[in-house]
Design a protein around this motif. Structure first.
Motif, PDB file in Angstrom:
ATOM      1  N   THR A   4       0.846  -1.196   0.000  1.00 21.23           N
ATOM      2  CA  THR A   4       0.000   0.000   0.000  1.00 21.23           C
ATOM      3  C   THR A   4       0.878   1.241   0.000  1.00 21.23           C
ATOM      4  N   VAL A   5       0.324   2.309  -0.544  1.00 21.25           N
ATOM      5  CA  VAL A   5       0.990   3.602  -0.540  1.00 21.25           C
ATOM      6  C   VAL A   5       0.230   4.479   0.444  1.00 21.25           C
ATOM      7  N   LYS A   6       0.953   5.015   1.419  1.00 23.59           N
ATOM      8  CA  LYS A   6       0.340   5.868   2.439  1.00 23.59           C
ATOM      9  C   LYS A   6       0.389   7.316   1.947  1.00 23.59           C
ATOM     10  N   VAL A   7      -0.787   7.897   1.783  1.00 22.54           N
ATOM     11  CA  VAL A   7      -0.913   9.225   1.189  1.00 22.54           C
ATOM     12  C   VAL A   7      -1.566  10.185   2.183  1.00 22.54           C
ATOM     13  N   TYR A  28      -4.988  -0.228  -2.746  1.00 25.74           N
ATOM     14  CA  TYR A  28      -3.540  -0.113  -2.536  1.00 25.74           C
ATOM     15  C   TYR A  28      -3.130   1.279  -2.068  1.00 25.74           C
ATOM     16  N   ILE A  29      -4.103   2.159  -1.836  1.00 28.27           N
ATOM     17  CA  ILE A  29      -3.838   3.494  -1.305  1.00 28.27           C
ATOM     18  C   ILE A  29      -4.488   3.607   0.066  1.00 28.27           C
ATOM     19  N   LYS A  30      -3.701   4.037   1.048  1.00 32.30           N
ATOM     20  CA  LYS A  30      -4.226   4.308   2.387  1.00 32.30           C
ATOM     21  C   LYS A  30      -4.056   5.800   2.645  1.00 32.30           C
ATOM     22  N   VAL A  31      -5.161   6.502   2.788  1.00 31.13           N
ATOM     23  CA  VAL A  31      -5.105   7.931   3.077  1.00 31.13           C
ATOM     24  C   VAL A  31      -4.938   8.067   4.589  1.00 31.13           C
ATOM     25  N   VAL A  32      -3.791   8.613   5.002  1.00 25.73           N
ATOM     26  CA  VAL A  32      -3.444   8.676   6.419  1.00 25.73           C
ATOM     27  C   VAL A  32      -3.732  10.032   7.052  1.00 25.73           C
ATOM     28  N   GLY A  33      -4.189  10.982   6.245  1.00 23.27           N
ATOM     29  CA  GLY A  33      -4.524  12.283   6.809  1.00 23.27           C
ATOM     30  C   GLY A  33      -4.899  13.283   5.739  1.00 23.27           C
ATOM     31  N   ALA A  34      -5.683  14.278   6.157  1.00 25.13           N
ATOM     32  CA  ALA A  34      -6.103  15.356   5.259  1.00 25.13           C
ATOM     33  C   ALA A  34      -6.042  16.670   6.033  1.00 25.13           C
ATOM     34  N   ASP A  69       4.060   8.161   2.632  1.00 20.93           N
ATOM     35  CA  ASP A  69       4.890   7.925   1.448  1.00 20.93           C
ATOM     36  C   ASP A  69       4.802   9.100   0.485  1.00 20.93           C
ATOM     37  N   MET A  70       3.578   9.611   0.302  1.00 21.30           N
ATOM     38  CA  MET A  70       3.337  10.731  -0.611  1.00 21.30           C
ATOM     39  C   MET A  70       2.484  11.774   0.083  1.00 21.30           C
ATOM     40  N   LEU A  71       2.926  13.001   0.000  1.00 17.13           N
ATOM     41  CA  LEU A  71       2.169  14.118   0.538  1.00 17.13           C
ATOM     42  C   LEU A  71       1.726  14.952  -0.661  1.00 17.13           C
ATOM     43  N   ILE A  72       0.436  14.949  -0.939  1.00 18.05           N
ATOM     44  CA  ILE A  72      -0.086  15.650  -2.102  1.00 18.05           C
ATOM     45  C   ILE A  72      -0.531  17.044  -1.679  1.00 18.05           C
ATOM     46  N   ASP A  73       0.081  18.064  -2.281  1.00 17.21           N
ATOM     47  CA  ASP A  73      -0.234  19.452  -1.947  1.00 17.21           C
ATOM     48  C   ASP A  73      -1.058  20.074  -3.068  1.00 17.21           C
ATOM     49  N   VAL A  74      -2.342  20.225  -2.816  1.00 19.45           N
ATOM     50  CA  VAL A  74      -3.222  20.925  -3.759  1.00 19.45           C
ATOM     51  C   VAL A  74      -3.840  22.147  -3.064  1.00 19.45           C
ATOM     52  N   SER A  75      -3.072  22.711  -2.130  1.00 17.90           N
ATOM     53  CA  SER A  75      -3.549  23.871  -1.372  1.00 17.90           C
ATOM     54  C   SER A  75      -3.546  25.149  -2.204  1.00 17.90           C
ATOM     55  N   GLY A  76      -2.664  25.207  -3.197  1.00 18.79           N
ATOM     56  CA  GLY A  76      -2.545  26.427  -3.996  1.00 18.79           C
ATOM     57  C   GLY A  76      -1.704  27.499  -3.335  1.00 18.79           C
ATOM     58  N   ASP A  77      -1.061  27.154  -2.227  1.00 19.92           N
ATOM     59  CA  ASP A  77      -0.266  28.118  -1.477  1.00 19.92           C
ATOM     60  C   ASP A  77       1.209  27.741  -1.568  1.00 19.92           C
ATOM     61  N   LYS A  78       1.990  28.563  -2.261  1.00 17.79           N
ATOM     62  CA  LYS A  78       3.421  28.291  -2.441  1.00 17.79           C
ATOM     63  C   LYS A  78       4.145  28.188  -1.101  1.00 17.79           C
ATOM     64  N   LYS A  79       3.701  28.928  -0.113  1.00 16.27           N
ATOM     65  CA  LYS A  79       4.334  28.903   1.204  1.00 16.27           C
ATOM     66  C   LYS A  79       4.225  27.510   1.836  1.00 16.27           C
ATOM     67  N   VAL A  80       3.147  26.808   1.530  1.00 17.56           N
ATOM     68  CA  VAL A  80       2.974  25.457   2.069  1.00 17.56           C
ATOM     69  C   VAL A  80       4.081  24.549   1.542  1.00 17.56           C
ATOM     70  N   ARG A  81       4.260  24.534   0.238  1.00 19.51           N
ATOM     71  CA  ARG A  81       5.285  23.669  -0.361  1.00 19.51           C
ATOM     72  C   ARG A  81       6.686  24.065   0.115  1.00 19.51           C
ATOM     73  N   ASP A  82       6.945  25.369   0.193  1.00 12.83           N
ATOM     74  CA  ASP A  82       8.243  25.829   0.674  1.00 12.83           C
ATOM     75  C   ASP A  82       8.489  25.374   2.113  1.00 12.83           C
ATOM     76  N   SER A  83       7.463  25.467   2.955  1.00 14.21           N
ATOM     77  CA  SER A  83       7.584  25.029   4.350  1.00 14.21           C
ATOM     78  C   SER A  83       7.818  23.524   4.435  1.00 14.21           C
ATOM     79  N   LEU A  84       7.125  22.770   3.588  1.00  9.94           N
ATOM     80  CA  LEU A  84       7.300  21.314   3.575  1.00  9.94           C
ATOM     81  C   LEU A  84       8.731  20.944   3.191  1.00  9.94           C
ATOM     82  N   LYS A  85       9.220  21.535   2.119  1.00  9.48           N
ATOM     83  CA  LYS A  85      10.581  21.224   1.667  1.00  9.48           C
ATOM     84  C   LYS A  85      11.602  21.563   2.753  1.00  9.48           C
ATOM     85  N   LYS A  86      11.430  22.715   3.374  1.00 12.95           N
ATOM     86  CA  LYS A  86      12.347  23.142   4.430  1.00 12.95           C
ATOM     87  C   LYS A  86      12.294  22.166   5.616  1.00 12.95           C
TER      88      LYS A  86
END
Length: 128
Positions: A4-7, A28-34, A69-86
């Motif tokens: 399974t892929v934890k998303v 095969y996908i387990k959504v572990v949080g939203a 395993d995968m964190l899908i960012d569809v927030s539309g906020d660039k600051k979110v992705r920048d914070s995640l990477k950091k």
């Protein structure tokens, strides 16, 4: 190798809610949080109904570490992705993959066998 892929999903609005519904169709996908800043969004309500842990703070999902395993960012906020990477760099998490909105839209379009890419609600979101 896991079967399974934890998303985890950040952004449960116009893009996130239909994506969440699609993810839940596959065993095969387990959504572990939203996460969504709007606790009353339709996607968050749907996630709660499906017993998926929800949060207002997207960093709660990042802090799950290798349990995502995968964190899908569809927030539309660039600051979110920048914070995640950091955060991932600081925590040395090389396991979790951050999925960009364009990839999520591509997957949704293919899974629905559409002749065009699913509409974006965040046209100014670019790559890295």
């Amino acid at each position: 190798m896991s079967k399974t892929v934890k998303v985890a999903l950040i952004g449960c609005g116009r893009t996130g809610q239909p994506l969440l519904k699609e993810l839940l169709k596959h065993k095969y996908i387990k959504v572990v949080g939203a996460a969504d800043i709007n606790e009353k969004s339709q996607g968050i309500k749907f996630a709660r109904k499906k017993k998926i842990p929800t949060t207002k703070n997207f960093m709660d999902l990042a802090k799950k570490g290798k349990n995502v395993d995968m964190l899908i960012d569809v927030s539309g906020d660039k600051k979110v992705r920048d914070s995640l990477k950091k955060y991932y760099k600081k925590s040395k998490n090389t396991h979790t993959i951050i999925i960009h909105e364009l990839i999520a839209r591509l997957i949704m379009s293919m899974s629905q066998r559409l002749n065009k890419l699913v509409k974006t609600y965040h046209p100014n979101i670019k790559g890295i």
